[in-house]
Scaffold this active site. Structure first.
Site, PDB file in Angstrom:
ATOM      1  N   LEU A  22       0.835  -1.204   0.000  1.00 40.84           N
ATOM      2  CA  LEU A  22       0.000   0.000   0.000  1.00 40.84           C
ATOM      3  C   LEU A  22       0.873   1.259   0.000  1.00 40.84           C
ATOM      4  O   LEU A  22       0.606   2.208  -0.741  1.00 40.84           O
ATOM      5  CB  LEU A  22      -0.923  -0.012   1.227  1.00 40.84           C
ATOM      6  CG  LEU A  22      -1.716   1.258   1.464  1.00 40.84           C
ATOM      7  CD1 LEU A  22      -2.614   1.590   0.268  1.00 40.84           C
ATOM      8  CD2 LEU A  22      -2.555   1.138   2.738  1.00 40.84           C
ATOM      9  N   ILE A  49       6.495   2.351  14.167  1.00 38.40           N
ATOM     10  CA  ILE A  49       5.249   2.826  14.794  1.00 38.40           C
ATOM     11  C   ILE A  49       5.006   2.230  16.179  1.00 38.40           C
ATOM     12  O   ILE A  49       4.081   2.637  16.867  1.00 38.40           O
ATOM     13  CB  ILE A  49       4.006   2.588  13.890  1.00 38.40           C
ATOM     14  CG1 ILE A  49       3.805   1.095  13.611  1.00 38.40           C
ATOM     15  CG2 ILE A  49       4.083   3.400  12.609  1.00 38.40           C
ATOM     16  CD1 ILE A  49       2.402   0.756  13.107  1.00 38.40           C
ATOM     17  N   TYR A  73       1.857  -5.873  10.415  1.00 39.57           N
ATOM     18  CA  TYR A  73       2.477  -7.195  10.408  1.00 39.57           C
ATOM     19  C   TYR A  73       1.520  -8.074   9.608  1.00 39.57           C
ATOM     20  O   TYR A  73       0.399  -8.321  10.057  1.00 39.57           O
ATOM     21  CB  TYR A  73       2.621  -7.692  11.845  1.00 39.57           C
ATOM     22  CG  TYR A  73       3.271  -9.045  11.966  1.00 39.57           C
ATOM     23  CD1 TYR A  73       4.598  -9.170  12.359  1.00 39.57           C
ATOM     24  CD2 TYR A  73       2.558 -10.206  11.679  1.00 39.57           C
ATOM     25  CE1 TYR A  73       5.194 -10.407  12.469  1.00 39.57           C
ATOM     26  CE2 TYR A  73       3.153 -11.448  11.786  1.00 39.57           C
ATOM     27  CZ  TYR A  73       4.466 -11.539  12.184  1.00 39.57           C
ATOM     28  OH  TYR A  73       5.065 -12.779  12.287  1.00 39.57           O
ATOM     29  N   ASP A 114     -10.594  -8.089   6.271  1.00 42.83           N
ATOM     30  CA  ASP A 114     -11.795  -8.943   6.320  1.00 42.83           C
ATOM     31  C   ASP A 114     -11.590 -10.110   7.300  1.00 42.83           C
ATOM     32  O   ASP A 114     -12.562 -10.771   7.667  1.00 42.83           O
ATOM     33  CB  ASP A 114     -12.118  -9.488   4.920  1.00 42.83           C
ATOM     34  CG  ASP A 114     -10.982 -10.301   4.335  1.00 42.83           C
ATOM     35  OD1 ASP A 114      -9.851  -9.784   4.322  1.00 42.83           O
ATOM     36  OD2 ASP A 114     -11.202 -11.446   3.907  1.00 42.83           O
ATOM     37  N   TYR A 137      -3.708 -13.197  13.446  1.00 44.53           N
ATOM     38  CA  TYR A 137      -3.613 -11.939  12.696  1.00 44.53           C
ATOM     39  C   TYR A 137      -4.931 -11.166  12.796  1.00 44.53           C
ATOM     40  O   TYR A 137      -4.942  -9.969  13.102  1.00 44.53           O
ATOM     41  CB  TYR A 137      -3.273 -12.262  11.236  1.00 44.53           C
ATOM     42  CG  TYR A 137      -3.412 -11.114  10.267  1.00 44.53           C
ATOM     43  CD1 TYR A 137      -2.454 -10.108  10.186  1.00 44.53           C
ATOM     44  CD2 TYR A 137      -4.507 -11.046   9.391  1.00 44.53           C
ATOM     45  CE1 TYR A 137      -2.587  -9.060   9.279  1.00 44.53           C
ATOM     46  CE2 TYR A 137      -4.640 -10.006   8.482  1.00 44.53           C
ATOM     47  CZ  TYR A 137      -3.683  -9.026   8.424  1.00 44.53           C
ATOM     48  OH  TYR A 137      -3.816  -7.993   7.526  1.00 44.53           O
TER      49      TYR A 137
HETATM   50  N1  LIG Z   1      -1.739  -7.970   2.212  1.00 42.37           N
HETATM   51  C1  LIG Z   1      -3.006  -8.330   2.306  1.00 42.37           C
HETATM   52  O1  LIG Z   1      -3.477  -9.261   1.652  1.00 42.37           O
HETATM   53  C2  LIG Z   1      -3.936  -7.590   3.219  1.00 42.37           C
HETATM   54  C3  LIG Z   1      -3.540  -6.457   3.888  1.00 42.37           C
HETATM   55  N2  LIG Z   1      -4.413  -5.810   4.716  1.00 42.37           N
HETATM   56  C4  LIG Z   1      -3.982  -4.628   5.442  1.00 42.37           C
HETATM   57  O2  LIG Z   1      -3.632  -3.635   4.493  1.00 42.37           O
HETATM   58  C5  LIG Z   1      -2.594  -2.808   5.021  1.00 42.37           C
HETATM   59  C6  LIG Z   1      -1.456  -2.715   4.031  1.00 42.37           C
HETATM   60  O3  LIG Z   1      -0.963  -4.028   3.826  1.00 42.37           O
HETATM   61  P1  LIG Z   1       0.220  -4.336   2.790  1.00 42.37           P
HETATM   62  O4  LIG Z   1       0.663  -3.079   2.134  1.00 42.37           O
HETATM   63  O5  LIG Z   1      -0.204  -5.500   1.989  1.00 42.37           O
HETATM   64  O6  LIG Z   1       1.335  -4.830   3.830  1.00 42.37           O
HETATM   65  P2  LIG Z   1       2.892  -5.077   3.577  1.00 42.37           P
HETATM   66  O7  LIG Z   1       3.263  -6.250   4.419  1.00 42.37           O
HETATM   67  O8  LIG Z   1       3.200  -5.097   2.122  1.00 42.37           O
HETATM   68  O9  LIG Z   1       3.540  -3.758   4.180  1.00 42.37           O
HETATM   69  C7  LIG Z   1       3.559  -3.493   5.536  1.00 42.37           C
HETATM   70  C8  LIG Z   1       4.696  -2.519   5.788  1.00 42.37           C
HETATM   71  O10 LIG Z   1       4.687  -2.225   7.177  1.00 42.37           O
HETATM   72  C9  LIG Z   1       6.038  -2.087   7.568  1.00 42.37           C
HETATM   73  N3  LIG Z   1       6.148  -2.271   9.013  1.00 42.37           N
HETATM   74  C10 LIG Z   1       6.083  -3.427   9.718  1.00 42.37           C
HETATM   75  N4  LIG Z   1       6.266  -3.179  11.020  1.00 42.37           N
HETATM   76  C11 LIG Z   1       6.449  -1.840  11.150  1.00 42.37           C
HETATM   77  C12 LIG Z   1       6.702  -0.982  12.242  1.00 42.37           C
HETATM   78  N5  LIG Z   1       6.811  -1.455  13.483  1.00 42.37           N
HETATM   79  N6  LIG Z   1       6.815   0.351  12.003  1.00 42.37           N
HETATM   80  C13 LIG Z   1       6.713   0.838  10.750  1.00 42.37           C
HETATM   81  N7  LIG Z   1       6.497   0.069   9.672  1.00 42.37           N
HETATM   82  C14 LIG Z   1       6.362  -1.255   9.864  1.00 42.37           C
HETATM   83  C15 LIG Z   1       6.785  -3.151   6.796  1.00 42.37           C
HETATM   84  O11 LIG Z   1       8.161  -2.835   6.739  1.00 42.37           O
HETATM   85  C16 LIG Z   1       6.086  -3.066   5.445  1.00 42.37           C
HETATM   86  O12 LIG Z   1       6.759  -2.173   4.601  1.00 42.37           O
HETATM   87  C17 LIG Z   1      -2.231  -3.430   6.379  1.00 42.37           C
HETATM   88  O13 LIG Z   1      -2.927  -2.765   7.393  1.00 42.37           O
HETATM   89  C18 LIG Z   1      -2.736  -4.846   6.267  1.00 42.37           C
HETATM   90  O14 LIG Z   1      -3.033  -5.411   7.526  1.00 42.37           O
HETATM   91  C19 LIG Z   1      -5.700  -6.217   4.879  1.00 42.37           C
HETATM   92  C20 LIG Z   1      -6.146  -7.330   4.239  1.00 42.37           C
HETATM   93  C21 LIG Z   1      -5.312  -8.113   3.353  1.00 42.37           C
END
Ligand SMILES: NC(=O)C1=CN([C@@H]2O[C@H](COP(=O)(O)OP(=O)(O)OC[C@H]3O[C@@H](n4cnc5c(N)ncnc54)[C@H](O)[C@@H]3O)[C@@H](O)[C@H]2O)C=CC1
Length: 306
Positions: A22, A49, A73, A114, A137
């Site tokens: 994202l 964070i 995470y 979801d 999760y």
């Molecule tokens: N990937 C998926 O299929 C889904 C994602 N989501 C939600 O969408 C949002 C975006 O997900 P994505 O971009 O796919 O995740 P991603 O795993 O690609 O990116 C998460 C980012 O958070 C960073 N991060 C982890 N711990 C951190 C910390 N303590 N401080 C700062 N940064 C930290 C990581 O380095 C990574 O760059 C999240 O809230 C996720 O829970 C919701 C449903 C499905």
């Protein structure tokens, strides 16, 4: 054509977790619309964070109008074995961000999943439906939602699912890799949902960040891709479009299996469909056809590889 000039009065938007799917999609969008807002992107190494002092110090030093929390995470199966970091990042840190934002009048846009639902409902989930996460999760993300809304009722939380992009690990990448390695794939057909292109999710958050303050009701919103499909249906579409672009030489056979045939450390909901009517009523018609996003991702990989 005159290039757009940067507006000095556009909202100042901070993005945490800027290296994720994202976060990177928001960077692309910000680069395309430099006139809309003043974005600052913070990777985990720039702002963790979970660190309260660092969060407060950053926000004091860099005034912002909106904070998009794209940090999370997201290793669903690993979360059971690593409850501590997943809880700190998904449950505790969003509450910390919400308190910090509320104290400074910053609009917080947080992202959830979801997987807060058990998937037993036979229709798409509305924001008001009861939550009952099946896995670690999902429980952590639900605790994060609750912490955010307790600290800042004006915060907006966008639940989404099945996110994919050209970056990082995701289902599209896995299918394309397996499609080059194997003759037969086995893919789950009894979980349905809406694959969500991170580019579409980024547009929703950008739009919410630019919305005037009044009226902007805080709380929960759903956003997911359409049309709904199963992982098996999604895999077939990925493979055929990847094959058409020459990313896969030969189409593998794709067997439909059930969740019971594919035991994983953490269960997933059978129904991850999200009803997006509340969000649509707020910001208008949503672009959410995942096939458009899938083509964009595969085209990007083809260009990279050629
Ligand atoms: N990937 C998926 O299929 C889904 C994602 N989501 C939600 O969408 C949002 C975006 O997900 P994505 O971009 O796919 O995740 P991603 O795993 O690609 O990116 C998460 C980012 O958070 C960073 N991060 C982890 N711990 C951190 C910390 N303590 N401080 C700062 N940064 C930290 C990581 O380095 C990574 O760059 C999240 O809230 C996720 O829970 C919701 C449903 C499905």
């Amino acid at each position: 054509m005159t290039p757009p000039t940067r507006r000095d009065d556009g909202p100042r938007i901070l993005v945490t977790g800027a290296d994720g799917q994202l976060g990177r999609s928001l960077r692309v969008l910000a680069a395309r619309h430099p006139d809309a807002a003043r974005y600052a992107f913070l990777t985990r190494s720039q702002l963790d964070i979970t660190q309260a002092d660092a969060v407060h110090a950053w926000l004091d030093a860099h005034p912002a109008d909106c904070l998009i929390n794209a940090a999370a995470y997201t290793a669903v199966d690993r979360a059971a074995a690593e409850p501590e970091p997943s809880r700190a990042i998904n449950a505790d840190a969003p509450g910390l961000l919400a308190r910090a934002c509320a104290a400074r009048g910053i609009r917080l846009l947080h992202v959830s999943t979801d997987y807060v639902f058990d998937g037993r409902l036979d229709r798409p989930y509305r924001e008001s439906d009861p939550t009952a996460p099946l896995n670690t999760y999902g429980r952590g993300k639900l605790a994060g939602e609750q912490a955010v809304l307790a600290a800042d009722p004006h915060a907006l939380i966008v639940r989404t699912g099945w996110v994919f992009s050209a970056w990082g690990g995701n289902f599209v990448r896995t299918m394309v890799r397996l499609g080059t390695e194997r003759d037969t794939l086995r893919v789950i057909d009894d979980q349905i949902g809406g694959p969500t292109w991170a580019g579409h999710l980024a547009r929703v958050l950008h739009t919410l960040a630019l919305q005037p303050a009044d009226p902007l009701p805080g709380g929960l919103y759903h956003f997911g891709g359409r049309p709904w499909t199963s992982w098996h249906g999604f895999a077939l579409e990925i493979l055929s479009r990847a094959h058409a672009r020459g990313l896969i030489a030969r189409l593998p056979r794709v067997e439909a299996i059930t969740s019971a045939d594919w035991p994983s450390p953490e269960p997933r909901p059978a129904n991850g469909r999200l009803d997006c009517a509340r969000l649509e009523a707020l910001i208008g018609p949503l672009e959410c056809d995942w096939r458009v996003g899938l083509d964009r991702v595969l085209d990007a990989w083809k260009t990279e590889g050629s």
